[in-house]
Scaffold this motif. Structure first.
Motif, mmCIF file in Angstrom:
data_model
loop_
_atom_site.group_PDB
_atom_site.id
_atom_site.type_symbol
_atom_site.label_atom_id
_atom_site.label_comp_id
_atom_site.label_asym_id
_atom_site.label_seq_id
_atom_site.Cartn_x
_atom_site.Cartn_y
_atom_site.Cartn_z
ATOM 1 N N GLU A 101 0.857 -1.188 0.000
ATOM 2 C CA GLU A 101 0.000 0.000 0.000
ATOM 3 C C GLU A 101 0.895 1.240 0.000
ATOM 4 O OE1 GLU A 101 -3.477 0.173 0.010
ATOM 5 O OE2 GLU A 101 -3.319 -1.968 -0.450
ATOM 6 N N ARG A 102 0.679 2.115 -0.997
ATOM 7 C CA ARG A 102 1.527 3.296 -1.140
ATOM 8 C C ARG A 102 0.638 4.521 -1.384
ATOM 9 N NH1 ARG A 102 6.137 2.017 -5.470
ATOM 10 N NH2 ARG A 102 4.521 2.845 -6.848
ATOM 11 N N PRO A 103 0.930 5.647 -0.747
ATOM 12 C CA PRO A 103 0.107 6.839 -0.969
ATOM 13 C C PRO A 103 0.350 7.412 -2.367
ATOM 14 C CG PRO A 103 1.969 7.353 0.456
ATOM 15 C CD PRO A 103 2.001 5.869 0.245
ATOM 16 N N ASN A 104 -0.710 7.509 -3.148
ATOM 17 C CA ASN A 104 -0.607 8.139 -4.464
ATOM 18 C C ASN A 104 -0.708 9.657 -4.364
ATOM 19 O OD1 ASN A 104 -0.232 5.822 -5.982
ATOM 20 N ND2 ASN A 104 -2.419 5.513 -6.330
ATOM 21 N N VAL A 105 -1.620 10.106 -3.506
ATOM 22 C CA VAL A 105 -1.856 11.543 -3.365
ATOM 23 C C VAL A 105 -2.582 11.749 -2.038
ATOM 24 C CG1 VAL A 105 -4.098 11.513 -4.557
ATOM 25 C CG2 VAL A 105 -2.691 13.594 -4.632
ATOM 26 N N PHE A 106 -2.504 12.962 -1.500
ATOM 27 C CA PHE A 106 -3.180 13.278 -0.241
ATOM 28 C C PHE A 106 -4.307 14.255 -0.511
ATOM 29 C CE2 PHE A 106 0.830 11.575 1.023
ATOM 30 C CZ PHE A 106 0.608 10.934 2.235
ATOM 31 N N ALA A 107 -5.508 13.877 -0.077
ATOM 32 C CA ALA A 107 -6.675 14.735 -0.260
ATOM 33 C C ALA A 107 -6.732 15.770 0.854
ATOM 34 C CB ALA A 107 -7.950 13.895 -0.255
ATOM 35 N N PRO A 108 -7.279 16.942 0.570
ATOM 36 C CA PRO A 108 -7.450 17.940 1.630
ATOM 37 C C PRO A 108 -8.344 17.404 2.744
ATOM 38 C CG PRO A 108 -7.795 18.910 -0.547
ATOM 39 C CD PRO A 108 -7.733 17.436 -0.746
ATOM 40 N N ALA A 109 -8.150 17.925 3.924
ATOM 41 C CA ALA A 109 -8.974 17.514 5.071
ATOM 42 C C ALA A 109 -10.452 17.702 4.749
ATOM 43 C CB ALA A 109 -8.592 18.321 6.302
ATOM 44 N N GLY A 110 -11.258 16.718 5.110
ATOM 45 C CA GLY A 110 -12.691 16.804 4.875
ATOM 46 C C GLY A 110 -13.122 16.397 3.485
ATOM 47 N N THR A 111 -12.169 16.010 2.627
ATOM 48 C CA THR A 111 -12.477 15.601 1.258
ATOM 49 C C THR A 111 -12.184 14.119 1.099
ATOM 50 O OG1 THR A 111 -11.820 17.780 0.442
ATOM 51 C CG2 THR A 111 -11.942 15.999 -1.185
ATOM 52 N N SER A 112 -13.084 13.402 0.449
ATOM 53 C CA SER A 112 -12.850 11.976 0.250
ATOM 54 C C SER A 112 -11.667 11.771 -0.682
ATOM 55 C CB SER A 112 -14.088 11.312 -0.371
ATOM 56 O OG SER A 112 -13.782 9.968 -0.741
ATOM 57 N N PRO A 113 -10.743 10.880 -0.320
ATOM 58 C CA PRO A 113 -9.609 10.611 -1.206
ATOM 59 C C PRO A 113 -9.986 9.773 -2.424
ATOM 60 C CG PRO A 113 -9.470 9.240 0.752
ATOM 61 C CD PRO A 113 -10.625 10.178 0.975
ATOM 62 N N ARG A 114 -11.180 9.219 -2.453
ATOM 63 C CA ARG A 114 -11.630 8.424 -3.588
ATOM 64 C C ARG A 114 -12.247 9.347 -4.636
ATOM 65 N NH1 ARG A 114 -12.038 2.892 -2.869
ATOM 66 N NH2 ARG A 114 -13.623 2.794 -4.506
ATOM 67 N N THR A 115 -11.751 9.304 -5.833
ATOM 68 C CA THR A 115 -12.247 10.135 -6.924
ATOM 69 C C THR A 115 -12.561 9.265 -8.131
ATOM 70 O OG1 THR A 115 -10.005 10.554 -7.728
ATOM 71 C CG2 THR A 115 -10.918 12.139 -6.150
ATOM 72 N N PRO A 116 -13.456 9.700 -8.998
ATOM 73 C CA PRO A 116 -13.808 8.881 -10.165
ATOM 74 C C PRO A 116 -12.674 8.828 -11.180
ATOM 75 C CG PRO A 116 -14.926 11.003 -10.259
ATOM 76 C CD PRO A 116 -14.271 10.924 -8.912
ATOM 77 N N TYR A 117 -12.623 7.719 -11.916
ATOM 78 C CA TYR A 117 -11.650 7.589 -12.992
ATOM 79 C C TYR A 117 -12.088 8.415 -14.192
ATOM 80 C CZ TYR A 117 -9.718 3.625 -10.416
ATOM 81 O OH TYR A 117 -9.130 2.824 -9.455
ATOM 82 N N THR A 118 -11.115 8.817 -14.979
ATOM 83 C CA THR A 118 -11.416 9.628 -16.157
ATOM 84 C C THR A 118 -10.247 9.561 -17.122
ATOM 85 O OG1 THR A 118 -11.911 11.869 -16.937
ATOM 86 C CG2 THR A 118 -10.480 11.681 -15.013
#
Length: 817
Positions: free
Chosen positions: A447-464
């Motif tokens: 498990e490796r961090p790809n990116v860090f989401a801002p506080a209060g924002t879900s780190p899961r985002t849709p693919y595109t």
């Protein structure tokens, strides 16, 4: 088929498994002159998985090496009858792939561009043009399609029989009704097999046992990570308008494919959630020409889609329901090559429903590997050594196969992460980084961090295919690395110690660069093969007179260890030890990294030169600090004993608060390394690429008289000049998003393909690396520096700047500051 009354007591090569892969391997071994080949099949030829395969032979694959492999399969199948008198039932009927959504259309446009890069014929079609090639389908909901005239189909059983006959004609012996009970191993090498008809001595054993491959591997102490899933298709009664020359139709948005068979249709597919069968160690024997029970409920999602695409099926009877189990691997790529822990034991298995298409090329590649002792082309993506012991866990494999089968027809998003069977391997910092809103990816189970989401924002985002929602987060991490300081968790790095009286001499032979350096010096080097192409690239740090620390990428642990151990010269006192899990790694990168480390260490570090390494106090811990960078900035990698990693991280973040320290992930690393033109193994550096064309001759000790593995080939390539060159590419327009794989054009003519691409925040546009070649011959610097350059991104062509130097800091001023 001739069955010998007396089993030979010895053969140079024993192949276990008489399906299409085993017979292809036997055929190609004999064509290479190895005629003392014995193929053992526990039942009848093709009676395991092969006989119920659909027989599709699609030629285009994601990589050039994979495409060439399947192209050869088609060429072989077309000529087998003339050679053996037996037909493979091969027909080049072409293929149609249709799209219901705009995302799928983007994929098809990228597919067409990839075909251009590989020199394959492929064309976009309107729905009406697709209808003209496949009149029985409904097209009112389609946005478009592509036409692949080179696609074909084969009869799996006929193909297997033809390959077996060809092998016998050239000297091989085929023994059916002969079950392997054990693989005999002595001193780390195979010596033969034990069968229910007696023992057979052998120098090489090739495990092509299909679903039984894990069981055969276990006999030799070799992990073969695959798991069976139930796999479904039906054969219909005759359908009006269906004829033998009808192309293969694929409707991936409906998870289905269609192939003509005796006037009817084979209707199959890859449902989004698969149905696992028994564990690999429980696949039954006998199970010959056998099927599982019908499961119309599970097949329903595919049948509903088929009825939607082919309305005539609503009035058509079903001739036969096939539920034939088939094995799949954890990453949807097959398994090939010699086991790292048992010499002479090879594997060719886990073909993930592409066994018929792959068999010709895979059998040739595996036979060449056996004969030459190493791969003769880029097989990294299918190399058995890409998996470690973690991948043999049957529970993990069962969880993963549920997802893997459905990915065959899923949209192949460029940054898609597998979701099943996670987490598996975690850094000691995992929980801390999760609390900081990390979006994790997975690499070799880590498990490796790809990116860090801002506080209060879900780190899961849709693919595109376009710019993703996480891109601003990564851009902020890139800016912080370029202007301040960022901390990267790079614990997943592979780490090895090479120790012994002859450690230096051994590494001088194995490494392309000069590692006879003072203690505390860091050297970037390639590991080459005899052909002078890449097996790995890594850093070598001299720790003491008889000890070196080697650091490599996360996914190459087993390959690297095997390559190093295999090439230590005979008689050398040199040992190679895997210490990957012993150390966490924290990358401290950016122009303020020296300030941060000075605070936590209490030392000024002004004398800590680039490419040097020494022990350093960080808070309460002592770590190895190595001044090196993969992002193109002043920086250090800190190698902390695993048990001290959390304390080291906490000390960095606390001391760095006043300096604006940020967490950063692998998405930022990808962007930053591409701006700097840094290469990555598996993309820019592969067994099909050499230092001359990769622009890395500086990492070869050609100015010395010290020989190294691959030196003669490198010198020959240097004298001939590069037939292709690796170039950096920057898009002129900041709007397009590139992901890698895009077609590169010069004056409108296809000349190459991007190996990697990402958004570059510093240059303000997407940036990438790719190989280009002058069709007229040697690719000169003048040719690269002239002409009009562009890339094809999903069908849209965008002007780009192309150069042999890095877009960012080409003089390396930043990293040496």
């Amino acid at each position: 088929m001739r069955v010998p009354t007396d089993l030979p007591s010895r053969a140079r090569v024993v192949i276990v498994g008489g399906g299409v892969i085993g017979t292809s391997t036997a055929y190609h071994l004999t064509r290479l002159g190895w005629t003392d080949v014995l193929l053992l099949e526990q039942g009848s030829l093709s009676g395991g998985t092969t006989w119920h395969a659909a027989g599709l032979v699609g030629q285009l694959r994601a990589s050039e090496s994979g495409t060439r492999l399947v192209q050869y399969s088609g060429e072989l199948y077309a000529r087998l009858e003339a050679e053996t008198g037996l037909s493979a039932g091969y027909k080049q009927c072409g293929g149609v792939i249709v799209a219901r959504t705009e995302d799928r259309m983007t994929q098809l446009r990228r597919t067409a561009a990839t075909a251009d890069a590989f020199g394959l014929e492929c064309s976009m079609m309107t729905p009406d043009e697709a209808l003209s090639r496949w009149p029985a389908m409904r097209v009112d909901d389609l946005l478009g399609a592509i036409w692949l005239p080179g696609d074909g189909k084969a009869n799996p059983t006929d193909l297997t029989m033809a390959l077996a006959k060809g092998a016998r004609q050239h000297g091989a012996t085929v023994a059916e009704r002969t079950r392997v009970l054990d693989v005999l191993v002595r001193d780390g090498a195979v010596t033969g097999v034990r069968t229910d008809r007696g023992d057979v001595e052998a120098e090489v054993v090739v495990n092509c046992a299909g679903q039984w491959a894990a069981q055969v591997g276990a006999m030799a102490g070799v992990a073969v990570p695959l798991h069976s899933a139930e796999h479904f298709y039906v054969v219909t009664d005759q359908v009006e308008g269906v004829h033998p020359d009808l192309p293969i139709l694929r409707d991936p948005d409906g998870w289905t494919y269609f192939k003509e068979e005796v006037g009817g249709l084979v209707v199959g597919g890859f449902e989004p959630e698969a149905k696992p069968w028994v564990a690999p160690d429980q696949v039954p024997y006998p199970f010959e020409f056998a099927l599982l029970d019908e499961d119309w409920d599970h097949f329903g999602i595919l049948m509903d889609s088929a009825l939607h695409r082919i309305p005539a099926l609503a009035e058509t009877g079903i001739r036969k329901f096939y539920n034939g189990p088939e094995s799949f691997t954890p990453d949807n790529q097959f398994l090939m090559g010699e086991a790292p822990n048992v010499r002479g034991f090879f594997v060719g298995a886990g073909f993930n429903s592409v066994g018929i298409a792959s068999a010709g090329g895979a059998g040739r590649a595996l036979a060449e590997w056996v004969v030459e002792g190493e791969p003769t082309s880029d097989l990294v993506s299918v190399d058995l050594r890409r998996f470690g012991a973690y991948a043999a866990n049957t529970g993990w494999l069962r969880d993963r196969v549920v997802e893997i089968l459905g990915l065959h027809y899923a949209v192949p998003w460029p940054n898609r992460e597998l979701e099943s069977a996670r987490p598996l391997r975690c850094s000691p910092l995992h929980d801390r980084l999760a609390a900081r809103n990390a979006a994790f990816g997975s690499r070799a189970g880590w498990e490796r961090p790809n990116v860090f989401a801002p506080a209060g924002t879900s780190p899961r985002t849709p693919y595109t295919w376009g710019k993703p929602a996480w891109l601003p987060w990564s851009a902020a991490e890139q800016r912080a690395t370029r202007t301040g300081v960022a901390v990267f968790d790079q614990t997943s790095f592979s780490k090895y110690l090479v120790v012994g009286r002859d450690a230096e001499a051994s590494l001088q032979w194995i490494c392309s660069n000069d590692v006879a350096v003072p203690v505390g010096t860091v050297v970037y080097t390639a590991l080459l093969n005899r052909r002078g192409t890449y097996e790995s690239d890594l850093t070598v740090t001299r720790v003491s007179a008889e000890e070196y620390l080697l650091v490599s990428s996360s996914a190459t642990t087993e390959r690297d260890l095997d390559h190093l151990r295999r090439h230590v010269p005979a008689g050398h006192d040199t040992r190679v030890v895997d210490v990957t899990s012993a150390h966490a790694v924290l990358g401290v990168m950016g122009p303020r990294s020296r300030e941060l480390l000075a605070v936590v260490s209490g030392e000024p570090l002004d004398d800590f030169g680039f490419a040097t390494s020494r022990m350093l106090r960080v808070g309460r811990a002592t770590v190895r600090a190595t001044r090196i960078t993969y992002v193109g900035e002043l920086g250090w990698e800190l190698y902390a004993p695993t048990e001290t990693a959390t304390g080291v991280y906490d000390a960095l973040m606390a001391a760095g608060a006043d300096l604006g320290v940020v967490d950063a992930g692998y998405s930022a690393i990808e962007s930053l390394r591409l701006e700097k033109g840094y290469r990555a193994f598996g993309r820019e550096l592969t067994p099909d690429h050499a230092p001359v064309e990769a622009g890395l001759l500086f990492a070869c000790k050609l100015r010395t008289d010290v020989d190294f593995l691959g030196r003669a080939a490198v010198e020959t390539a240097r004298a001939a000049g590069p037939r292709r060159r690796l170039v950096s590419v920057v898009v002129e327009d900041p709007e397009p998003m590139l992901w890698g794989g895009e077609l590169v054009l010069r004056d409108g003519v296809p000349v190459g393909q991007l190996t990697s691409a990402a958004w570059g925040e510093t240059v303000g546009a997407c940036v990438g690396l790719g190989y280009v070649a002058d069709p007229a011959g040697t690719t000169s610097r003048d040719w690269v520096g002239s002409g009009s350059w562009s890339v094809d991104a999903g069908g849209a062509v965008h002007p780009v700047r192309v150069g042999l130097r890095a877009p960012y800091d080409p003089g390396n001023d930043r990293i040496r500051g």
